[in-house]
Motif scaffolding. Structure first.
Motif, mmCIF file in Angstrom:
data_model
loop_
_atom_site.group_PDB
_atom_site.id
_atom_site.type_symbol
_atom_site.label_atom_id
_atom_site.label_comp_id
_atom_site.label_asym_id
_atom_site.label_seq_id
_atom_site.Cartn_x
_atom_site.Cartn_y
_atom_site.Cartn_z
ATOM 1 N N SER A 198 -30.892 -20.973 -64.818
ATOM 2 C CA SER A 198 -31.360 -22.323 -64.540
ATOM 3 C C SER A 198 -32.459 -22.355 -63.476
ATOM 4 C CB SER A 198 -30.185 -23.192 -64.105
ATOM 5 O OG SER A 198 -29.564 -22.564 -63.012
ATOM 6 N N SER A 199 -32.800 -21.156 -62.872
ATOM 7 C CA SER A 199 -33.855 -21.171 -61.836
ATOM 8 C C SER A 199 -35.208 -21.537 -62.448
ATOM 9 C CB SER A 199 -33.960 -19.813 -61.142
ATOM 10 O OG SER A 199 -34.766 -18.921 -61.875
ATOM 11 N N ARG A 200 -35.332 -21.320 -63.763
ATOM 12 C CA ARG A 200 -36.546 -21.636 -64.515
ATOM 13 C C ARG A 200 -37.770 -20.893 -63.984
ATOM 14 N NH1 ARG A 200 -36.889 -27.542 -64.370
ATOM 15 N NH2 ARG A 200 -34.703 -28.015 -64.167
ATOM 16 N N ASN A 201 -37.537 -19.750 -63.307
ATOM 17 C CA ASN A 201 -38.679 -18.987 -62.807
ATOM 18 C C ASN A 201 -39.262 -18.070 -63.868
ATOM 19 O OD1 ASN A 201 -38.577 -20.102 -60.281
ATOM 20 N ND2 ASN A 201 -37.156 -18.571 -59.491
ATOM 21 N N ILE A 202 -38.483 -17.723 -64.868
ATOM 22 C CA ILE A 202 -38.967 -16.823 -65.919
ATOM 23 C C ILE A 202 -39.480 -17.705 -67.053
ATOM 24 C CG2 ILE A 202 -38.363 -14.933 -67.475
ATOM 25 C CD1 ILE A 202 -38.129 -14.200 -64.474
ATOM 26 N N LEU A 205 -42.973 -16.538 -62.743
ATOM 27 C CA LEU A 205 -43.986 -17.316 -62.022
ATOM 28 C C LEU A 205 -43.622 -17.507 -60.545
ATOM 29 C CD1 LEU A 205 -45.104 -19.903 -64.739
ATOM 30 C CD2 LEU A 205 -46.068 -17.660 -64.193
ATOM 31 N N ALA A 206 -42.420 -17.049 -60.155
ATOM 32 C CA ALA A 206 -42.058 -17.059 -58.732
ATOM 33 C C ALA A 206 -42.404 -15.722 -58.060
ATOM 34 C CB ALA A 206 -40.568 -17.353 -58.571
ATOM 35 N N ALA A 207 -42.934 -14.755 -58.834
ATOM 36 C CA ALA A 207 -43.271 -13.434 -58.273
ATOM 37 C C ALA A 207 -44.446 -13.571 -57.303
ATOM 38 C CB ALA A 207 -43.614 -12.468 -59.400
ATOM 39 N N LEU A 257 -33.177 -7.510 -59.136
ATOM 40 C CA LEU A 257 -33.456 -8.253 -60.365
ATOM 41 C C LEU A 257 -32.507 -9.449 -60.446
ATOM 42 C CD1 LEU A 257 -33.987 -5.192 -62.726
ATOM 43 C CD2 LEU A 257 -35.659 -6.385 -61.303
ATOM 44 N N LEU A 258 -32.852 -10.472 -59.673
ATOM 45 C CA LEU A 258 -31.963 -11.632 -59.525
ATOM 46 C C LEU A 258 -31.985 -12.529 -60.749
ATOM 47 C CD1 LEU A 258 -32.996 -12.522 -55.865
ATOM 48 C CD2 LEU A 258 -30.974 -11.234 -56.598
ATOM 49 N N ASP A 259 -32.972 -12.340 -61.598
ATOM 50 C CA ASP A 259 -33.125 -13.234 -62.748
ATOM 51 C C ASP A 259 -32.570 -12.668 -64.052
ATOM 52 O OD1 ASP A 259 -34.343 -15.511 -61.624
ATOM 53 O OD2 ASP A 259 -36.209 -14.400 -61.398
ATOM 54 N N ASN A 260 -31.820 -11.566 -63.971
ATOM 55 C CA ASN A 260 -31.278 -10.982 -65.211
ATOM 56 C C ASN A 260 -30.473 -11.993 -66.018
ATOM 57 O OD1 ASN A 260 -32.280 -8.460 -64.808
ATOM 58 N ND2 ASN A 260 -30.356 -7.536 -64.162
#
Ligand SMILES: *[C@@H]1O[C@H](CO)[C@@H](O)[C@H](O)[C@H]1NC(C)=O
Ligand SMILES: *[C@@H]1O[C@H](CO)[C@@H](O)[C@H](O)[C@H]1NC(C)=O
Ligand SMILES: *[C@@H]1O[C@H](CO)[C@@H](O)[C@H](O)[C@H]1NC(C)=O
Ligand SMILES: *[C@@H]1O[C@H](CO)[C@@H](O)[C@H](O)[C@H]1NC(C)=O
Length: 327
Positions: free
Chosen positions: A186-190, A207-209, A255-258
């Motif tokens: 749900s972070s919607r960063n990917i 896009l948060a990188a 890798l917090l967005d896995n």
């Protein structure tokens, strides 16, 4: 009482086996395919898996990686490259000049989820311009087998009018993924920006990188790959400049967005680590842990990864996109 004793004994055994395994116990490095530099016979790139010496097919690896000798990095720009013009605007082109090897096998030992690396060296990088257009290596650590990827999905028939792909591969690439199996949750960063590359499907950008905040040239990054309603690869992108940093350079990215789950239960790495060792530069995935094999329902709320409205239009009579998921 006896139950208590049994469970505390089990706990002690668990702690002992843990400290002997993942935490600094004896490990073994199992080396996979080695690719020699055509211009420099002693320099190579090779894959490997590091795991506890005493392992079984259900032991998580300590690391799954690829390493390049210093000479291989130094002579990367001497690899036999091919050029092609990639349209990046109505009348602008990007000179894409690169070298690729489609299958460099990784040993399938322990629970290593990646059977092969599909890698390339890109002399001028690739789009987006200002971010990834810098000399770098792309290492796609693939979940499918090379037979599935190359003999079933990306055959010579899969070229076509949809950004270079056939209607079938283009359609499959933008098949949505339920949120549980989507990176970033749900972070919607990917973000699915409408990228399509033949033999790769879509690259999902973080896009948060750092390289997008504000937009500037990257050093290294993690990319997730979407194809046929699944995450098909984890990609490590590393610039040549980072690979030439002084010996002792070492950096890890969590890798917090896995994805929280995958289509089948499997180990996913929790970290990407780069290290300039004594004679090689290594790119490793580490901190593996198991995720469940169930993506949950695909509904209008959970569907992620559809072709985005602002992306480049494709010829609608030749290239179809999956219909939006009904509520
Ligand atoms: C692209 O770059 C390569 C390598 O420098 C060069 O050989 C080629 O001519 C260039 N192509 C175009 C269209 O500029
Ligand atoms: C996602 O991006 C937001 C804003 O940039 C940031 O605060 C958050 O930590 C990011 N989440 C993850 C999991 O990286
Ligand atoms: C890349 O690394 C350099 C040197 O550490 C740093 O100054 C720069 O901010 C980094 N760029 C990004 C996008 O992280
Ligand atoms: C593209 O492929 C999809 C899925 O197989 C199909 O539904 C669609 O009709 C095809 N579109 C064209 C233009 O052939």
């Amino acid at each position: 009482m006896s139950l208590f004793r049994t469970s505390s004994l089990a706990l002690i055994l668990l702690i002992l086996s843990y400290s002997n395994g993942a935490r600094g116990g004896p490990t073994i490095k199992v080396v996979g395919d080695r690719y020699y530099h055509p211009q420099s016979p002693r320099d190579y790139l090779q894959t490997y898996v590091i795991l506890p010496t005493d392992h079984t097919s259900s032991t998580s690896p300590v690391a799954v990686g690829i390493e390049l000798t210093d000479g291989f990095v130094a002579k990367a720009s001497k690899l036999p490259m091919q050029s092609m013009e990639i349209p990046i605007g109505p009348s602008t082109f990007f000179n894409f000049t690169g070298f690729e090897i489609r299958t460099t096998s990784i040993p399938l030992v322990g629970t290593n989820p990646f059977p092969f690396v599909y890698w390339s060296y890109n002399l001028f990088g690739h789009p987006p311009v200002g971010v990834y257009d810098k000399a770098h290596f792309d290492f796609h650590f693939m979940f499918p087998t090379p037979e599935n990827w190359w003999d079933q999905e990306w055959t010579s028939d899969s070229h076509g009018p949809c950004m270079g792909g056939s209607n079938e591969t283009f359609f499959k690439t933008f098949k949505p993924i339920p949120a549980k199996c989507w990176p970033g949750g749900s972070s919607r960063n990917i973000t699915q920006v409408g990228d399509f590359v033949w033999a790769m499907g879509s690259h999902l950008f973080d896009l948060a990188a750092p390289e997008f905040n504000p937009p500037r040239h990257f050093n290294f990054t993690q990319i997730y790959g979407q194809y046929d309603g699944e995450i098909k690869y984890f990609e490590a992108m590393v610039t040549e400049e980072v690979m030439k940093r002084p010996r002792g350079y070492k950096e890890c990215k969590s890798l917090l967005d896995n994805p929280m789950a995958m289509t089948v239960s499997r180990d996913l790495p929790g970290e990407m680590c780069l290290e300039r060792k004594v004679k090689v530069f290594s790119v490793e995935y580490r901190s593996f842990s198991r995720v469940p094999g169930s993506c949950g329902p695909l509904t209008a709320e959970t569907a992620k990864g559809a072709y985005p409205a602002p992306a480049a239009p494709v010829p609608p009579n030749l290239c179809s996109l999956p219909a939006p998921v009904a509520a």
